[in-house]
Structure formats: C-alpha cells, structure tokens
Design a protein around this motif. Sequence first.
Motif, PDB file in Angstrom:
ATOM      1  N   LEU A  92     -22.801  17.872  43.957  1.00 29.90           N
ATOM      2  CA  LEU A  92     -23.632  18.638  45.081  1.00 29.90           C
ATOM      3  C   LEU A  92     -22.677  19.703  45.522  1.00 29.90           C
ATOM      4  O   LEU A  92     -22.984  20.902  45.292  1.00 29.90           O
ATOM      5  CB  LEU A  92     -24.237  17.904  46.141  1.00 29.90           C
ATOM      6  N   TRP A  96     -23.090  23.567  43.665  1.00 31.83           N
ATOM      7  CA  TRP A  96     -24.112  24.126  44.585  1.00 31.83           C
ATOM      8  C   TRP A  96     -24.684  25.346  44.297  1.00 31.83           C
ATOM      9  O   TRP A  96     -25.835  25.732  44.317  1.00 31.83           O
ATOM     10  CB  TRP A  96     -23.580  24.014  46.095  1.00 31.83           C
ATOM     11  N   LYS A 104     -31.173  20.893  43.678  1.00 34.00           N
ATOM     12  CA  LYS A 104     -30.898  20.592  45.043  1.00 34.00           C
ATOM     13  C   LYS A 104     -31.562  19.492  45.898  1.00 34.00           C
ATOM     14  O   LYS A 104     -30.969  18.557  46.593  1.00 34.00           O
ATOM     15  CB  LYS A 104     -30.541  21.724  45.828  1.00 34.00           C
ATOM     16  N   ASN A 105     -32.689  19.721  45.402  1.00 34.54           N
ATOM     17  CA  ASN A 105     -33.746  18.793  46.396  1.00 34.54           C
ATOM     18  C   ASN A 105     -33.575  17.371  45.717  1.00 34.54           C
ATOM     19  O   ASN A 105     -33.464  16.467  46.571  1.00 34.54           O
ATOM     20  CB  ASN A 105     -35.176  19.185  45.901  1.00 34.54           C
ATOM     21  N   LEU A 108     -30.154  15.988  47.022  1.00 39.20           N
ATOM     22  CA  LEU A 108     -30.317  15.699  48.461  1.00 39.20           C
ATOM     23  C   LEU A 108     -31.153  14.550  48.951  1.00 39.20           C
ATOM     24  O   LEU A 108     -30.926  13.796  49.741  1.00 39.20           O
ATOM     25  CB  LEU A 108     -30.860  17.008  49.335  1.00 39.20           C
ATOM     26  N   LEU A 112     -29.940  11.819  51.381  1.00 36.80           N
ATOM     27  CA  LEU A 112     -30.493  11.859  52.875  1.00 36.80           C
ATOM     28  C   LEU A 112     -31.926  10.939  52.987  1.00 36.80           C
ATOM     29  O   LEU A 112     -32.723  11.022  52.049  1.00 36.80           O
ATOM     30  CB  LEU A 112     -30.742  13.051  53.340  1.00 36.80           C
TER      31      LEU A 112
END
Length: 138
Positions: A92, A96, A104-105, A108, A112
């Motif tokens: 990531l 980036w 990215k989603n 992530l 998270l």
Amino acid sequence: MIGELPVRLIRPLHQERERARLEAEAARLERGLANLRAQRAMDPAGFGPGEYEAARDRIRQQQAATTAALERVAVVELTPRQEDYELVVVSLVEEWELLTDAEKNGLLRQLLRRVVLVREGRRFRVELHPMWEADPWA
C-alpha cells in the motif's frame, strides 16, 4: 504489481494442518466411542467388571483434550497479528500513487476494521481501528 496481491490473507499452513489433524482425531474418537457402545450392546457379557466404563472414560478424556486443542487452534486462527498484514501495508505504501481508488479501498478494507469520526467540540478526530488490534467496540 498491486493486482497480484491476495485479496484475503491466508492462515499459516501449519495451523490448517493442525486443525485438520485434530478434526480427524475427533472423528476417530467419536467412531471409537460409537463402536464401543455397539459392541457392549451386542455382547454385554464380553466385558469384565468396569472394563466398558474404563474404556469409555478413556475415550471421553481423549475427546475433551482434542476439543480443547481445537478451541486453542480456533483462537489462534481468529487472532490476527500485525505481522500477518505486513505485505499489504508495504504494498500500500509503495504503490499508493499508482493505485486506483478501488484498489486503495480494497487494501484499506483488509487493514482496517473501522474508521471512526469522533466529535470533539466543533472539531472531529479520526480514529483508525486496525484488524490486528482487539475491537474496542466488541
């Protein structure tokens, strides 16, 4: 390239093998207990005093130990470690600027558990709850 990253993180292979071994052992013990019961039902005189009970108790003790071991393996499988996410974090950070919003989603979402906006007066603070930490809302 980022498209080659796994979508889901994979449990270590030794944990999978241990779980499979313990599940096979649990099934073997269940069959053994069923066979013991069937043998006693067919030939009750074939067992000396206390033999059936001793064999049954021994199998039940082994079942309890196997069940406890399976539960320990399940806890290990459910408790992610920060090291399990290193590949995703490194990728990531390195990629980036090259990633699409969807990529990215996706990355992530693997890292998270939740993103929280906390109101502090007229301002907001962002809290990130990573997957490898205990869920503060659980």
